[in-house]
Scaffold this active site. Structure first.
Site, PDB file in Angstrom:
ATOM      1  N   ALA A  35     -88.250 -58.968 -57.613  1.00 40.87           N
ATOM      2  CA  ALA A  35     -87.918 -59.889 -58.701  1.00 40.87           C
ATOM      3  C   ALA A  35     -88.867 -61.094 -58.686  1.00 40.87           C
ATOM      4  O   ALA A  35     -89.324 -61.554 -59.730  1.00 40.87           O
ATOM      5  CB  ALA A  35     -86.476 -60.349 -58.567  1.00 40.87           C
ATOM      6  N   LYS A 119     -84.464 -40.906 -58.135  1.00 40.45           N
ATOM      7  CA  LYS A 119     -85.769 -41.578 -58.101  1.00 40.45           C
ATOM      8  C   LYS A 119     -86.044 -41.995 -56.661  1.00 40.45           C
ATOM      9  O   LYS A 119     -85.475 -42.956 -56.159  1.00 40.45           O
ATOM     10  CB  LYS A 119     -85.773 -42.792 -59.032  1.00 40.45           C
ATOM     11  CG  LYS A 119     -87.143 -43.450 -59.122  1.00 40.45           C
ATOM     12  CD  LYS A 119     -87.171 -44.470 -60.250  1.00 40.45           C
ATOM     13  CE  LYS A 119     -88.569 -45.014 -60.488  1.00 40.45           C
ATOM     14  NZ  LYS A 119     -89.122 -45.747 -59.376  1.00 40.45           N
TER      15      LYS A 119
HETATM   16  S1  IVH Z   1     -91.939 -38.620 -62.743  1.00 39.69           S
HETATM   17  C1  IVH Z   1     -95.050 -39.708 -65.962  1.00 39.69           C
HETATM   18  N1  IVH Z   1     -89.944 -38.166 -61.100  1.00 39.69           N
HETATM   19  O1  IVH Z   1     -91.339 -43.352 -59.798  1.00 39.69           O
HETATM   20  C2  IVH Z   1     -93.913 -39.756 -65.016  1.00 39.69           C
HETATM   21  N2  IVH Z   1     -91.271 -40.086 -60.711  1.00 39.69           N
HETATM   22  O2  IVH Z   1     -91.947 -45.367 -61.982  1.00 39.69           O
HETATM   23  C3  IVH Z   1     -94.307 -39.462 -63.628  1.00 39.69           C
HETATM   24  N3  IVH Z   1     -90.622 -41.372 -58.719  1.00 39.69           N
HETATM   25  O3  IVH Z   1     -94.831 -43.292 -59.801  1.00 39.69           O
HETATM   26  C4  IVH Z   1     -93.265 -39.745 -62.631  1.00 39.69           C
HETATM   27  N4  IVH Z   1     -88.963 -40.066 -58.101  1.00 39.69           N
HETATM   28  O4  IVH Z   1     -93.619 -42.710 -57.646  1.00 39.69           O
HETATM   29  C5  IVH Z   1     -90.953 -38.987 -61.409  1.00 39.69           C
HETATM   30  N5  IVH Z   1     -88.168 -37.595 -59.723  1.00 39.69           N
HETATM   31  C6  IVH Z   1     -89.171 -38.403 -60.024  1.00 39.69           C
HETATM   32  C7  IVH Z   1     -89.480 -39.544 -59.242  1.00 39.69           C
HETATM   33  C8  IVH Z   1     -90.533 -40.372 -59.629  1.00 39.69           C
HETATM   34  C9  IVH Z   1     -89.669 -41.160 -57.817  1.00 39.69           C
HETATM   35  C10 IVH Z   1     -91.561 -42.509 -58.708  1.00 39.69           C
HETATM   36  C11 IVH Z   1     -93.014 -42.130 -58.768  1.00 39.69           C
HETATM   37  C12 IVH Z   1     -93.553 -42.780 -60.002  1.00 39.69           C
HETATM   38  C13 IVH Z   1     -92.566 -43.862 -60.259  1.00 39.69           C
HETATM   39  C14 IVH Z   1     -92.509 -44.154 -61.740  1.00 39.69           C
END
Ligand code: IVH
Length: 693
Positions: A35, A119
């Site tokens: 933040a 995530k």
């Molecule tokens: S998809 C274009 N799937 O979150 C989208 N990202 O803020 C590509 N991350 O850089 C990312 N879990 O490091 C995707 N299940 C998930 C994820 C994930 C963690 C992270 C990743 C990415 C960031 C995006």
């Protein structure tokens, strides 16, 4: 605010943003909460909105992540690695669905299926497989170019060296998250704390530290894991038709896919998964900071495409920050490198989302006054995606009787008991921070300053970390920069001290002396940065080095200005991006005979290399250049340094401001943008010819 002031402030904020990004992405030791970092970046953006001329291509607002470390070779991702937009509540999720339905021209009744995936709070990684063989792996880096960590990635369990089964595309970049399991993380940190090793703020940083090692056997000794969730470049885009199908493929090819990833329908379905995963969160065994929703159908994903750096077909639904109530037992004051006094709250230990919190930064006097935080109060403490906690507010209903408003000390806690003054910013405005005015005479400031001098960003003395330096300082071995270099010459007694008191072995003493020796040849900008002049961090030191060219020119001009030569002062103030505030600060450093003596002793120990001269009259000076694709005759770093020597600015992204794009084989979206914008595109050879190399 005048443009000059804004420039100075911009310089300071940009340097801070770069510094904290570096700490976060490269050093794995963040000093700010997410933040706080966001607030810093917002200030920089706001300033650029008021003064658009400050919004240059190399401003940190124009880039994501951090530039890659020079330690690793660069890998240009086949397809850039993007980021995700955030949702924070059910309304944001409903909006996400509404807007993508509008985009796809679907009716309210049409059903959209998604995958919902935890995530993972780790480190994203891009792994290229050619004919099923793990060929190359890279960190995300700035999204376009990452760091080559192939050998390290090969040591991670659950990442196949050869894809299993058949039916995989001939060429595919598999993307996912490398993470550090929580129980192993806690164990490792406890051990590190006991042995005086590096303690990581969170598992994400530990994963990054373990992965970004030059020696892959170190990575191999760490319990890293990987979840695959996406792909980049692929020779056969039709290897599947849905995201859930892709996850099935990854599983079949031998990857770990997160078992909580689920296919669901509609925004309501997403919210159900969100609630379930949030409930399970503390039992998962790894850190997650939200749930990622992705439109399942790939044909829809393709139609939806991207807005700036994020896909329209996916969103990250973040978990709220974790909070807890506890009592504020006291407020300690810490003295920083330039005397900034930071109040730190001591708390009755409390568990906030699985981490025991005992200290919390209270930022500054204004913050304490604004929240009316009093010793004895019950305070609400929060961790926002990080373990560096903050106080959200005071629970007034539980305020005990007899508390008093907190009075910030008016004299410093240091032995000098100097008067506390309000700090001014590089822009000249009154800042919120209070400072000890004892400068280098204050032992607390001095030791923080010396820690900075030996840090990677300045002298980069290997084997002389913060803890070691603290001891050396307390034992009187190092009091000023020159002492670092005379350590070996003062050997007879020191060596004994080093061995007896600091517990160093023969070999580590020898290594330490060797790494100090290696730093005697010092580039001018690092020499200037090492002086610890207020408002002169690494970025400003670079500007000064470039402006003066040599140590002699720097010393004689600033000395003249300190002795009252108005012309000299004028010259300093008018250097590119240097304003009166920085000029003043540099000049007053030289005006103190005491500091001047420290300078001379330091200078006597090192050989300061002249700054590389920037040719102002080359045919590319002032031009903004972007290199993309792979270069064959030069490394990226060489090409960049060469262009900068000729007075060009090198940027990482193509915009209307770009003058020339140098495109090598494999150039992708940047080349496309350049062509669309009608920007001059050169091959590497044409570029070399143009600059006469
Ligand atoms: S998809 C274009 N799937 O979150 C989208 N990202 O803020 C590509 N991350 O850089 C990312 N879990 O490091 C995707 N299940 C998930 C994820 C994930 C963690 C992270 C990743 C990415 C960031 C995006």
């Amino acid at each position: 605010m005048t443009l000059d002031d804004a420039r100075a402030l911009h310089d300071e904020l940009a340097a801070q943003v770069k510094y904290h990004r570096d700490l976060y992405y490269r050093e794995e030791t963040p000093e700010l909460t997410d933040a706080e970092y966001d607030a810093l970046e917002r200030r920089l953006r706001a300033l650029e909105e008021d003064f658009p001329e400050l919004k240059t291509a190399d401003s940190p607002t124009a880039t994501v992540g951090a530039p890659i470390s020079e330690k690793f070779s660069a890998v240009v991702h086949g397809v850039p690695m993007l980021s995700l937009d955030n949702a924070f509540d059910a309304e944001d999720v409903a909006d996400f669905e509404k807007s993508l339905k509008r985009f796809l021209k679907l009716s309210d009744e049409d059903v959209v299926a998604y995958t919902a995936e935890p995530k993972i709070d780790g480190l994203s990684c891009n792994i290229l497989y050619v004919n099923g063989e793990l060929t190359r792996a890279a960190t995300r880096g700035d999204g376009t170019t990452g760091e080559d960590i192939t050998e390290n990635v090969k040591t991670i369990k659950g990442i196949p060296h050869h894809l299993q089964g058949s039916g995989f595309p001939e060429r595919i970049e598999i993307r996912g998250e490398v993470y550090y399991p929580l129980s192993e993380f806690a164990e490792m940190n406890a051990k590190a704390a006991a042995d005086g090793g590096k303690v990581f703020a969170n598992p994400r940083n530990a994963a990054s530290g373990a992965l970004r090692q030059l020696d892959a056997s170190i990575t191999a000794s760490r319990p890293l894991r990987f979840f695959a969730y996406a792909w980049g470049e692929v020779s056969d885009p039709n290897f599947t038709t849905t995201q859930s199908g892709a996850l099935d493929c990854f599983r079949a090819w031998g990857f770990q896919v997160n078992p909580n990833s689920t296919r669901v329908e509609g925004a309501a379905g997403l919210m159900d998964v969100y609630d379930r995963i949030q409930k399970d969160r503390s039992h998962l065994g790894y850190d997650i900071d939200g749930v990622v929703y992705k439109v399942d159908r790939l044909d829809w994903q393709r139609r939806l495409g991207f807005v700036s750096r994020s896909p329209r077909w996916a969103i990250a639904h973040k978990f709220p920050a974790e909070q807890a109530l506890t009592r504020l037992l006291g407020i300690d004051i810490q003295v920083g490198r330039i005397g900034t006094l930071t109040p730190v709250g001591r708390l009755e230990p409390v568990n906030v989302g699985g981490v025991v919190v005992t200290n919390v930064t209270l930022h500054n006097a204004d913050e304490i006054a604004r929240k009316d935080i009093r010793i004895g109060d019950m305070v609400r403490v929060q961790r926002a995606g990080d373990v560096i906690p903050q106080v959200v507010g005071v629970e007034l209903s539980e305020r005990p009787e007899g508390t008093a408003e907190y009075e910030f000390p008016t004299v410093c806690i240091c032995p000098l008991k100097t008067e506390v003054v309000r700090e001014s910013t590089a822009g000249g405005a009154e800042g919120v921070a209070r400072r000890c005015s004892g400068d280098q005479a204050c032992p607390y400031q001095r030791v923080e300053y010396l820690k900075y001098v030996v840090s990677r960003r300045v002298l980069d003395v290997e084997g002389l970390g913060e803890k070691q330096l603290q001891k050396f300082y307390e034992d009187g071995l190092i009091q000023e920069p020159a002492d670092i270099f005379t350590l070996e010459a003062r050997d007879a007694t020191n060596l004994k001290k080093l061995k007896d008191r600091e517990g160093m072995g023969d070999l580590s003493v020898k290594n330490l002396f060797a790494s100090i020796e290696a730093r005697r040849d010092l580039p001018l900008d690092r020499f200037i940065a090492a002086l610890g002049i207020k408002h002169v961090g690494e970025t400003t030191a670079k500007l000064l080095a470039r402006a003066f060219g040599s140590e002699e020119a720097f010393r004689t001009t600033v000395t003249a200005a300190a002795e009252g030569d108005e012309e000299a002062r004028d010259a300093i103030e008018h250097f590119d991006q240097i304003g009166p505030v920085v000029a003043n600060s540099v000049i007053s450093y030289f005006a103190h005979p005491y500091q001047r003596a420290i300078y001379d002793r330091f200078l006597a120990q090192v050989r300061v290399k002249d700054a590389e001269v920037v040719a102002a009259d080359s045919n590319v000076s002032g031009k903004v250049i972007v290199f993309t694709g792979s270069l064959e005759k030069l490394t990226r770093d060489e090409a960049k340094a060469q262009a900068e020597r000729l007075g060009a600015k090198v940027s990482g992204s193509v915009s209307k401001k770009t003058d020339i794009v140098v495109a090598g084989p494999g150039a992708g979206s940047k080349l496309k943008t350049a062509t669309e914008l009608g920007i001059m595109v050169l091959t590497e050879d044409q570029w070399l010819e143009m600059i006469g190399a």
